[in-house]
Write a protein that holds these residues in place. Structure first.
Motif, PDB file in Angstrom:
ATOM      1  N   ARG A 142      -9.520   1.209  31.429  1.00  0.00           N
ATOM      2  CA  ARG A 142     -10.764   0.867  32.138  1.00  0.00           C
ATOM      3  C   ARG A 142     -11.900   0.629  31.151  1.00  0.00           C
ATOM      4  O   ARG A 142     -12.677  -0.331  31.294  1.00  0.00           O
ATOM      5  CB  ARG A 142     -11.125   1.993  33.105  1.00  0.00           C
ATOM      6  CG  ARG A 142     -12.456   1.823  33.829  1.00  0.00           C
ATOM      7  CD  ARG A 142     -12.628   2.935  34.843  1.00  0.00           C
ATOM      8  NE  ARG A 142     -13.916   2.878  35.516  1.00  0.00           N
ATOM      9  CZ  ARG A 142     -14.989   3.576  35.142  1.00  0.00           C
ATOM     10  NH1 ARG A 142     -14.908   4.394  34.091  1.00  0.00           N
ATOM     11  NH2 ARG A 142     -16.123   3.476  35.809  1.00  0.00           N
ATOM     12  N   ALA A 143     -11.994   1.490  30.129  1.00  0.00           N
ATOM     13  CA  ALA A 143     -13.061   1.357  29.135  1.00  0.00           C
ATOM     14  C   ALA A 143     -12.947   0.045  28.363  1.00  0.00           C
ATOM     15  O   ALA A 143     -13.961  -0.519  27.924  1.00  0.00           O
ATOM     16  CB  ALA A 143     -13.019   2.542  28.170  1.00  0.00           C
ATOM     17  N   GLU A 144     -11.733  -0.448  28.200  1.00  0.00           N
ATOM     18  CA  GLU A 144     -11.518  -1.711  27.487  1.00  0.00           C
ATOM     19  C   GLU A 144     -11.709  -2.925  28.389  1.00  0.00           C
ATOM     20  O   GLU A 144     -11.560  -4.063  27.946  1.00  0.00           O
ATOM     21  CB  GLU A 144     -10.113  -1.729  26.882  1.00  0.00           C
ATOM     22  CG  GLU A 144      -9.907  -0.700  25.777  1.00  0.00           C
ATOM     23  CD  GLU A 144      -8.512  -0.762  25.193  1.00  0.00           C
ATOM     24  OE1 GLU A 144      -7.726  -1.655  25.602  1.00  0.00           O
ATOM     25  OE2 GLU A 144      -8.191   0.072  24.328  1.00  0.00           O
ATOM     26  N   GLY A 145     -12.013  -2.680  29.658  1.00  0.00           N
ATOM     27  CA  GLY A 145     -12.264  -3.784  30.575  1.00  0.00           C
ATOM     28  C   GLY A 145     -11.023  -4.502  31.057  1.00  0.00           C
ATOM     29  O   GLY A 145     -11.101  -5.638  31.537  1.00  0.00           O
ATOM     30  N   LEU A 146      -9.872  -3.843  30.969  1.00  0.00           N
ATOM     31  CA  LEU A 146      -8.624  -4.507  31.338  1.00  0.00           C
ATOM     32  C   LEU A 146      -8.491  -4.736  32.839  1.00  0.00           C
ATOM     33  O   LEU A 146      -7.673  -5.550  33.273  1.00  0.00           O
ATOM     34  CB  LEU A 146      -7.434  -3.683  30.833  1.00  0.00           C
ATOM     35  CG  LEU A 146      -7.330  -3.522  29.316  1.00  0.00           C
ATOM     36  CD1 LEU A 146      -6.082  -2.734  28.950  1.00  0.00           C
ATOM     37  CD2 LEU A 146      -7.315  -4.884  28.631  1.00  0.00           C
TER      38      LEU A 146
END
Length: 210
Positions: free
Chosen positions: A203-207
């Motif tokens: 989620r933090a990587e925007g996946l």
């Protein structure tokens, strides 16, 4: 597996219509047997098939399979030749005898459902809170982890990345999750921690962004 929990109406229709069309209803209980209930999917859904096959759970992994059914259907076996690699082996029979006794005495099925619910509810609650398109679906003793991104072509990559992240945290997973009688509450909690951390990294990587 995610559709199995919605299959009760389908199985009832199959059970009621087989006589009308002159067909045999055959259940493959290799996975569902000794997992959904002691009598498998047929007991859980209250549908009695004409034939059924069991394996795996019946002897806790020791090579053994069996087919069971209505007496008149089973009697036709006398007219055919059946051969199997372990046909004369008695180790599997001894294992099955012990395994079935444990199933009945220690309420293994109840524990499989409990551990499955712990896993499903814990992970789904976490993902719902983060508003992520991933969840456990199906029945707790044999659920499936499903990624449901609006861009369906990305779901396979999301699943692979998730597997990679949980592996970094010491957890090996597959697309279907079968709780074991050997799993404790602490084991499931440890798995949930690894899975929650993995999904948060993604989620933090925007996946999951559209």
């Amino acid at each position: 597996m995610q559709t199995l929990s919605r299959g009760i109406h389908f199985w009832l229709i199959c059970g009621n219509s087989r006589n009308c069309i002159g067909a045999l209803l055959i259940f493959d209980e290799i996975v569902t047997g000794f997992r959904l209930s002691l009598g498998g999917a047929q007991e859980y859904f209250s549908v009695k098939p004409d034939l059924a096959v069991f394996a795996k759970g019946i002897s806790n992994g020791v090579p053994l399979s069996c087919y069971v059914g209505r007496a008149d259907v089973m009697d036709t076996v006398e007219e055919v030749v059946i051969s199997s690699t372990f046909g004369g082996d008695t180790l599997g029979l001894a294992a099955a005898k012990s395994v079935l006794e444990i199933y009945e005495k220690e309420n293994v099925i109840k524990m499989l459902w409990a551990r499955g619910r712990q896993l499903h509810e814990g992970f789904n609650t976490h993902c719902n809170r983060l508003n992520l398109p991933v969840s456990f679906q199906g029945l707790p003793p044999l659920g499936q982890l499903v990624f449901n991104h609006p861009d369906r072509e990305r779901n396979r990559d999301l699943s692979l990345r998730f597997n990679e992240e949980v592996l970094k945290r010491g957890l090996i997973i597959f697309s279907v999750f079968y709780p074991s009688y050997s799993h404790s509450e602490a084991d499931i909690a440890e798995a949930l921690k690894a899975m929650s951390e993995a999904i948060e990294v993604m989620r933090a990587e925007g996946l999951f962004d559209c």
